[in-house]
Design a protein around this motif. Sequence first.
Motif, short mmCIF file in Angstrom:
data_model
loop_
_atom_site.label_atom_id
_atom_site.label_comp_id
_atom_site.label_asym_id
_atom_site.label_seq_id
_atom_site.Cartn_x
_atom_site.Cartn_y
_atom_site.Cartn_z
N ASP A 326 0.83 -1.21 0.00
CA ASP A 326 0.00 0.00 0.00
C ASP A 326 0.86 1.26 0.00
O ASP A 326 0.39 2.34 0.36
CB ASP A 326 -0.97 0.01 1.18
N GLY A 327 2.11 1.10 -0.39
CA GLY A 327 3.00 2.25 -0.49
C GLY A 327 4.42 1.90 -0.10
O GLY A 327 4.72 0.80 0.38
N ALA A 328 5.32 2.85 -0.31
CA ALA A 328 6.74 2.63 -0.05
C ALA A 328 7.07 2.70 1.43
O ALA A 328 6.37 3.35 2.21
CB ALA A 328 7.57 3.67 -0.81
N ALA A 329 8.15 2.03 1.82
CA ALA A 329 8.63 2.05 3.20
C ALA A 329 10.10 1.66 3.22
O ALA A 329 10.57 0.91 2.35
CB ALA A 329 7.82 1.10 4.08
N ASP A 350 6.89 5.54 -5.71
CA ASP A 350 5.52 5.07 -5.89
C ASP A 350 5.51 3.92 -6.91
O ASP A 350 5.87 4.11 -8.07
CB ASP A 350 4.66 6.22 -6.39
N VAL A 351 5.11 2.73 -6.47
CA VAL A 351 5.06 1.58 -7.38
C VAL A 351 3.62 1.17 -7.69
O VAL A 351 3.41 0.16 -8.37
CB VAL A 351 5.82 0.37 -6.78
N CYS A 369 -4.33 -0.90 -3.85
CA CYS A 369 -3.04 -1.47 -3.45
C CYS A 369 -2.58 -2.49 -4.49
O CYS A 369 -3.34 -2.88 -5.38
CB CYS A 369 -3.15 -2.18 -2.09
N LEU A 370 -1.35 -2.95 -4.33
CA LEU A 370 -0.89 -4.10 -5.09
C LEU A 370 -1.26 -5.36 -4.31
O LEU A 370 -1.13 -5.40 -3.08
CB LEU A 370 0.62 -4.04 -5.30
N LEU A 389 6.56 -6.05 -9.09
CA LEU A 389 7.43 -5.71 -7.96
C LEU A 389 8.86 -6.20 -8.17
O LEU A 389 9.82 -5.53 -7.75
CB LEU A 389 6.84 -6.27 -6.67
N PHE A 390 9.03 -7.35 -8.80
CA PHE A 390 10.40 -7.79 -9.14
C PHE A 390 11.08 -6.77 -10.03
O PHE A 390 12.27 -6.48 -9.89
CB PHE A 390 10.36 -9.15 -9.84
N LYS A 391 10.33 -6.19 -10.94
CA LYS A 391 10.88 -5.20 -11.88
C LYS A 391 11.15 -3.86 -11.21
O LYS A 391 12.21 -3.26 -11.40
CB LYS A 391 9.89 -5.01 -13.05
N GLU A 392 10.19 -3.39 -10.39
CA GLU A 392 10.28 -2.04 -9.83
C GLU A 392 11.06 -1.96 -8.52
O GLU A 392 11.65 -0.91 -8.22
CB GLU A 392 8.86 -1.49 -9.61
#
Length: 421
Positions: A326-329, A350-351, A369-370, A389-392
């Motif tokens: 639900d966001g970066a951390a 931001d992904v 969310c993702l 997510l593997f890419k970003e």
Amino acid sequence: MPKIFITNKSDHPQKFYCHGFNNNQDLIVKPRSKSTLTAPNHQNSGAIIAVHDGHEGEQAEITFNGFGGNDFIDMSNIVGAGGNMTIQQEGEPSTRKGDPLFMQNLRKAWKKASPATRDGLKGSIFTNKEGKVVRMGPIKEHPKLESFVRSFADGKTYIGVGAWNGSPGVKTDNDQSSAGKGTKNAVITYSDGDASPGHPDDKTAHRAPMEQVRMVESFEAAEAHQPENHNGEVGIDLHNKSDKPCRYFFYDNYWNGNGTAGANFDNPLKSIQLAPKASKFVPLKKTFKGRVQRGTKIPATWVEFQCQAANDGWAHGDISLQQGCDGAATIQGTDGAPHGSGLIGGFTKDVITRAPAAAKVKREDGVVCLASTMGNWMAGPNEAAAEWLFKEVGQKKAYIKGGSGTDIISSKNRRFDVCFY
């Protein structure tokens, strides 16, 4: 072929009558376990009925691939109750039916009932020697019971017989038979407590060691006892880097094993509200082993950490996206050592915005969310989310799939900087 996932969140084996499924054979689900039944591809109807001391109770009624190719599911308490149960389509919380706290609400209503009301319900409400309600008889055999149950459960479960045999029924009952979204797996959750779909079975839990969970006072209540100088204290420096206020929740794991843990989805240890761009030190016990996340819902980004490991006495942590994002951390040690502040786990960009639609889900609170890359009680693994997510982000910065290849951040002084963006 659609499946029926039946989770027993209680501490005792639970028996179910299976009508139309499981070759009509009874099913016993072990404590805190899940069983899976498979239904035919073609239209198929039946019911899963909880059994209490030989009496039928709450039942989940299912028709797969019904009118228009949609499933029709509902919960019914017409024949009785002795526990709490809900049903929904997998991955579709908006289709959930049933009162997850039916028995608790029944007990409250009974406690408030007048002597005349109790007398009118004689033979339909059963209590133990302490006077606690343990079972409810069939509503259809006790006319006064229907209005009593409607006082706390109307619109959550079938109470009357509904539209049947020329009778129009009651609208709130009829609404329980609203169509689902196509044909999907059915998720049934039983509990003596809250039967909202809870934590998955232990095999799908997270890594990170842990002990039994316990509830303590909120952070705000304990805050008055904090010393002004936090040097030497164990915990995290929590930073809200976003432009919105947010409440963050801390979860201790339920149990810990060798490389596995029982993730806690139900009972947060404490919480803290932060204004935009604000920071706060959050003290924790050395025994804490779990996570902090935004809010209480999933999918969510997890910042996982333990405050003091048994082998070296240091704190260790990571970022996990296995239960969604639900966001970066980020997480970073505060001891100045290369293994600590010289290494940062997680990511800051931001992904979600540019992610493919197949990778996204709308959370119960409306936040996009993702989806989970490992799957849980709501849906299976989302491969589109994992690929994105593997890419970003990459497995080195955060756990995406599997339990290896991710930087573990360590801190000798048992303190972390944790930032949510």
